[in-house]
Design an enzyme around this catalytic site. Structure first.
Site, mmCIF file in Angstrom:
data_model
loop_
_atom_site.group_PDB
_atom_site.id
_atom_site.type_symbol
_atom_site.label_atom_id
_atom_site.label_comp_id
_atom_site.label_asym_id
_atom_site.label_seq_id
_atom_site.Cartn_x
_atom_site.Cartn_y
_atom_site.Cartn_z
ATOM 1 N N ASP A 22 -2.132 4.403 0.085
ATOM 2 C CA ASP A 22 -2.059 4.191 1.534
ATOM 3 C C ASP A 22 -2.979 3.047 1.967
ATOM 4 O OD1 ASP A 22 -1.212 4.676 4.109
ATOM 5 O OD2 ASP A 22 -2.509 6.412 4.445
ATOM 6 N N HIS B 41 2.174 -4.761 1.616
ATOM 7 C CA HIS B 41 2.973 -4.053 0.613
ATOM 8 C C HIS B 41 3.067 -4.867 -0.678
ATOM 9 C CE1 HIS B 41 3.812 -1.022 3.492
ATOM 10 N NE2 HIS B 41 4.647 -1.740 4.228
ATOM 11 N N LEU C 117 1.887 6.503 -21.581
ATOM 12 C CA LEU C 117 1.754 7.012 -20.212
ATOM 13 C C LEU C 117 3.113 7.380 -19.606
ATOM 14 C CD1 LEU C 117 -0.204 7.276 -17.644
ATOM 15 C CD2 LEU C 117 0.662 5.006 -17.026
HETATM 16 C C1 IPE Z 1 2.083 8.430 2.838
HETATM 17 O O1 IPE Z 1 1.536 7.461 3.646
HETATM 18 C C2 IPE Z 1 3.283 7.873 2.130
HETATM 19 C C3 IPE Z 1 3.010 6.862 1.103
HETATM 20 C C4 IPE Z 1 1.848 6.436 0.741
HETATM 21 C C5 IPE Z 1 4.169 6.316 0.454
HETATM 22 P P1 IPE Z 1 1.906 7.338 5.210
HETATM 23 O O2 IPE Z 1 1.149 6.178 5.708
HETATM 24 O O3 IPE Z 1 3.367 7.338 5.364
HETATM 25 O O4 IPE Z 1 1.326 8.712 5.791
HETATM 26 P P2 IPE Z 1 0.877 9.079 7.268
HETATM 27 O O5 IPE Z 1 2.003 8.722 8.168
HETATM 28 O O6 IPE Z 1 -0.370 8.301 7.571
HETATM 29 O O7 IPE Z 1 0.588 10.546 7.203
HETATM 30 C C1 IPE Z 2 1.273 2.727 2.290
HETATM 31 O O1 IPE Z 2 0.686 1.864 3.198
HETATM 32 C C2 IPE Z 2 2.611 2.219 1.794
HETATM 33 C C3 IPE Z 2 3.767 2.980 2.296
HETATM 34 C C4 IPE Z 2 3.727 4.060 3.017
HETATM 35 C C5 IPE Z 2 5.095 2.484 1.933
HETATM 36 P P1 IPE Z 2 1.011 1.943 4.754
HETATM 37 O O2 IPE Z 2 2.170 1.054 5.019
HETATM 38 O O3 IPE Z 2 1.157 3.345 5.178
HETATM 39 O O4 IPE Z 2 -0.309 1.304 5.362
HETATM 40 P P2 IPE Z 2 -1.065 1.753 6.684
HETATM 41 O O5 IPE Z 2 -1.349 3.229 6.534
HETATM 42 O O6 IPE Z 2 -0.165 1.475 7.824
HETATM 43 O O7 IPE Z 2 -2.315 0.945 6.689
HETATM 44 MG MG MG Z 3 -0.155 4.725 5.877
#
Ligand code: IPE
Ligand code: IPE
Ligand code: MG
Length: 247
Positions: A15, A32, A126
């Site tokens: 995240d 990303h 792995l």
């Molecule tokens: C969880 O992250 C999903 C992934 C890392 C793929 P999100 O960014 O979607 O989660 P919330 O919305 O903060 O809970």
């Molecule tokens: C995690 O990073 C990747 C996915 C959920 C695909 P985020 O896109 O949720 O990044 P933040 O949480 O908005 O910083």
């Molecule tokens: Mg996120």
């Protein structure tokens, strides 16, 4: 590192990509892209450290709520990284498995997922598990449907039912029996779940499997995560006392 107990099964909620980009005044998709680079670099390191199963949360069942622009940027990134991932897996003896409901993805992505799994199925290093269009509740729901279908067809493996009959009400469904219908069948529950970017929640990740996982939260944003930080998280895990309900 020599004295550390390395967890066999590690799962990561990757995240913070969006915030990483925002801090730099860049579009979210840049975050990303950097996140993919971080993951690519981590895969061989995880194997080298001695982790046997690495599961990463790449796209949740809730992530479709994001803008169409962001969702399609993520799909395009997958298309680009699939080839690199296959090469990485082949070089490092990595076996790739996807969990989640792949049927919602465009056809070319489904084909690419199948190719990654088939081409690496004989690899013995792995086990790299990618959660894509994954939600813990959705996985349990789909497992219940599969179970019901198998039961109706008389195809329940005998070992799933406590008395080995494969039938109700003679025996009852065991936890291990139900788990064999989950996407993660054959993959051990995570010993350690790491979440980056400081959020204190699981966001529908490995709902069944996380029952006794240790959770380590790091403030690092996912694109800044690396092997050194992974080892630091494992060190924190080593300080935990896992009791599994005992004393
Ligand atoms: C969880 O992250 C999903 C992934 C890392 C793929 P999100 O960014 O979607 O989660 P919330 O919305 O903060 O809970
Ligand atoms: C995690 O990073 C990747 C996915 C959920 C695909 P985020 O896109 O949720 O990044 P933040 O949480 O908005 O910083
Ligand atoms: Mg996120």
């Amino acid at each position: 590192m020599d004295e550390m107990n390395i967890p066999a099964s590690v799962a990561i909620i990757m995240d913070g990509n969006g915030r990483w980009a925002k801090k730099r005044g860049l579009p979210r998709s840049f975050g990303h892209k950097e996140g993919c680079k971080a993951l690519e670099a981590l895969i061989p390191e995880a194997g080298r450290i001695g982790i046997k199963y690495l599961t990463v949360y790449a796209f949740s069942t809730e992530n479709w709520k994001r803008s169409q622009e962001e969702v399609s940027a993520l799909m395009d990134l997958f298309r680009y990284y699939a080839g690199r991932l296959l090469k990485k897996a082949e070089e490092n003896n990595v076996r790739i498995t996807f969990i989640g409901d792949r049927t919602r993805f465009p056809e070319d992505i489904v084909a690419s997922i199948e190719k990654l799994e088939t081409k690496t199925s004989g690899n013995t290093g792995l086990r790299f598990v990618v959660a894509a269009n994954y939600g813990g509740r959705d996985e349990i729901r789909r497992a219940a449907v599969r179970f019901a279908e198998a039961y109706a067809a008389g195809n329940i493996p005998e070992e799933c039912i406590s008395d080995g009959t494969g039938r109700f009400p003679e025996g009852e469904l065991t936890e291990a029996g139900f788990a064999s219908f989950l996407d993660t069948a054959g993959i051990p529950d995570p010993d350690l779940i790491i979440r980056t970017s400081g959020e204190l929640r699981l966001s529908n990740f490995l709902t069944w499997q996380s029952a006794y996982s240790e959770i380590v939260i790091t403030d690092r944003l996912w694109p800044d995560f690396n092997a050194e930080e992974l080892l630091r998280c494992i060190e924190e895990y080593n300080g935990r006392n896992r009791r599994f309900g005992g004393v």
